[in-house]
Every structure is written in C-alpha cells, then in structure tokens.
Design a protein around this motif. Sequence first.
Motif, mmCIF file in Angstrom:
data_model
loop_
_atom_site.group_PDB
_atom_site.id
_atom_site.type_symbol
_atom_site.label_atom_id
_atom_site.label_comp_id
_atom_site.label_asym_id
_atom_site.label_seq_id
_atom_site.Cartn_x
_atom_site.Cartn_y
_atom_site.Cartn_z
ATOM 1 N N SER A 5 0.963 -1.589 0.215
ATOM 2 C CA SER A 5 -0.312 0.288 0.511
ATOM 3 C C SER A 5 0.872 1.418 -0.106
ATOM 4 C CB SER A 5 -1.231 0.045 1.221
ATOM 5 O OG SER A 5 -1.649 -0.935 1.138
ATOM 6 N N LEU A 6 0.698 2.038 -0.944
ATOM 7 C CA LEU A 6 1.087 3.525 -0.487
ATOM 8 C C LEU A 6 0.488 4.280 0.432
ATOM 9 C CD1 LEU A 6 1.539 4.216 -4.885
ATOM 10 C CD2 LEU A 6 3.323 3.468 -3.602
ATOM 11 N N LYS A 7 2.002 5.047 0.795
ATOM 12 C CA LYS A 7 0.878 5.890 1.511
ATOM 13 C C LYS A 7 -0.466 7.080 1.428
ATOM 14 C CE LYS A 7 5.015 6.152 4.097
ATOM 15 N NZ LYS A 7 6.570 7.235 4.862
ATOM 16 N N ARG A 8 -0.075 7.382 -0.498
ATOM 17 C CA ARG A 8 -0.580 8.416 -0.470
ATOM 18 C C ARG A 8 -2.281 6.904 -0.838
ATOM 19 N NH1 ARG A 8 2.858 7.718 -5.229
ATOM 20 N NH2 ARG A 8 1.545 6.774 -7.232
ATOM 21 N N GLY A 9 -3.628 8.454 -0.834
ATOM 22 C CA GLY A 9 -4.629 7.697 -1.070
ATOM 23 C C GLY A 9 -5.515 7.621 0.234
ATOM 24 N N GLY A 13 -4.429 3.999 2.786
ATOM 25 C CA GLY A 13 -3.074 4.358 1.895
ATOM 26 C C GLY A 13 -3.993 3.295 -0.164
ATOM 27 N N SER A 14 -2.889 2.629 -0.936
ATOM 28 C CA SER A 14 -3.616 2.816 -1.720
ATOM 29 C C SER A 14 -2.845 1.606 -2.589
ATOM 30 C CB SER A 14 -3.270 3.580 -3.399
ATOM 31 O OG SER A 14 -3.563 5.343 -3.348
ATOM 32 N N LEU A 15 -3.728 0.521 -3.101
ATOM 33 C CA LEU A 15 -3.556 -1.546 -3.169
ATOM 34 C C LEU A 15 -1.704 -0.872 -4.338
ATOM 35 C CD1 LEU A 15 -3.217 -3.886 -2.788
ATOM 36 C CD2 LEU A 15 -5.224 -4.119 -4.249
#
Length: 339
Positions: A5-9, A13-15
């Motif tokens: 998961s990216l921190k942004r989102g 997070g963003s998968l």
Amino acid sequence: MKLASLKRGGRDGSLIVVSGDLSRYAVAGDIAPTLQRALDDWADAAPRLEALCEQVNAGRIDTHPLIDDELAAPLPRAYQWADGSAYLNHVELVRRARGAELPESLWSDPLMYQGGSDAFAGPRQNILVQSEDYGVDFEAEVAVITGDVPMAASAAQAAGEIRLLMLVNDVSLRKLIPAELAKGFGFFHSKPASACSPVAVTPDELGAAWDGRKLHLPLLSWLDGQPFGRPDAGTDMAFDFAQLVAHAARTRVLGAGTIVGSGTVSNRQDTAHGSAIADGGVGYSCIAELRMIETINNGQPSTAFMGFGDRVRIEMLDASGASIFGAIDQYVAPYRPPN
C-alpha cells in the motif's frame, strides 16, 4: 503475488501489486482501491490481482520503481490485530525475567492479546516514544492476514482462510509491562504501534517453505547493523497459524483483514535456551531474551534496551537469498506532538 500500500490515498493507502523481486509496482486501483477492499471481495479480486501480477513480472505493462519510503503498512489500519505467543521458549524466558512461572496450560492453550490496529507503522517509519526510559524493544514476528473466519472455526477451516503473510515488528516498552500486567487487565501503554514489512505475500509465493500452517525459514534481525537473530520460524512453534487463527475465532467471528501474529520467533538452544550469533547460536528476535540469558550467565543483564538513534532491521530471505517481504528498517526517535 506480492501486495503493498502506498501512503498516498488516505488512511487506508492505495493498493499496488509488486514484482517478485520487489523492484517495481503497478497501481491496482481499478481492481480494488485498498487492500482491505480486496480482502472484503477476495473471490473476485484475487484472480484479477494475480493477472495484474503476471503482467508486472513479465514486463508487459508500465510500472513504477518501488521505493520503501513511499509505503505504508500493507494494511495501514485493520479491523483486528491479535498477537499470539506461539514460541514457548520466548514466553519462558521473558516470564523468568520478571519472576513469573510458565503455567502448564500454556502448552495446550495459546497466549494471545488484542493490540491496537488503528495505525500500523510503515516499514521505514520511526519507532516514536516519549522517553528512552520506557525500555524500547523490538519483537520480530511473522503474521497472517485472514479472510472471513466463522466463530468456533476448526483449525482446518482457519487454515483455509489464510490469505496473506507478512513480517511484523511488535514493539514493546518493556519497563511499562510489569505494572500493567500487575493490574490484571493486560497490555496497553506498553504496546505502541507495530510496524509491518513493505509487502504482504500470498502463500504460493513461499513455495515449499510454507506447509499450510508454518513458515520454515529463518527470520533475520539486526540491531545497529550487527546480526542479532536468525531463528527458524518453523522450529519450536508450539501452535501453528491455523491453531492461532482458530483460537482467535473461538468466541467471535474474525472479519476479513484480521491480522494474527505468531509472537516473537524463538528457538530453544544452548545456555538455558539461548545463545548469541557470536557464540554460534541463532540469536534472538528481541532484546529481552538476550537480557534474560545474560542474567542466567552473569547474574544481571548487560545489554541495554533501545535508545534514540538505535536502529533495528527485520527481514526474511528465500532459499536463493532474495528478500521475500522486503525489510522493516526503523530508528527509535523522540515523539514530537503536532503543532
């Protein structure tokens, strides 16, 4: 497949789907915006994520370089975090350190506590504490992420609901533990945010090292750049993951996205069940165990708990020496309140 998961989102997070060598990724938002959403609809999402994973590994689609600093925990927050203590050598040593006996019932009824799951730390996020006097310790563990598990599920049913595996640093503030446990109500202040590995992986990524219930590979840890532990996660595990998940579900339903930890990985070895890597042993997955062995050998501990600026790294390698989950790599730092 390997998921992260990216921190942004937002908070969840963003998968993303990550290549097998952990070098690049593709955003999976068209399939599921978050890992929790994918777990909620696993029957539909998993095959589509697998197809995307194949494209990433084959280089058939555009990808981005994977940068660990940009990653949150695979599940930045979870509905439930239940941490077992499956390695009874660890239980025995840390209990001896505070003058407590090992009850006979622990051989048939696993220990488990319910930790805070609203904010897991990412793999490069500092261990934030207000004071070094708390006795900051790391605990290197393996964890599974489940699908929906019915109440009173059998171990066989529980095994079938294991969706993903990852590594965890279950941080402990050792000097706060005795007073909390003396109240008879369990951990709270002594268990700050746990950190998770960069990626979570499906069991098929582990090959023969995963037998459906245990992961048979050494769990590696370093303290301030020096090798500290390499116990095998499949050895001396008194309760396997199927048993731990079933134990957690004994009186409640476990919702998809529940995280169940193994507890600190620990192998029985030499001097009263401990031997450092420098002495030819497999070392330890936490400082508390080493301090107990020092007490047995010398009458008192000589290794300090972690202080500001100290660094811990936790990782697991496959048979070829490649990192499976990426590394948890954290420094201890003072907490600064937001302005």
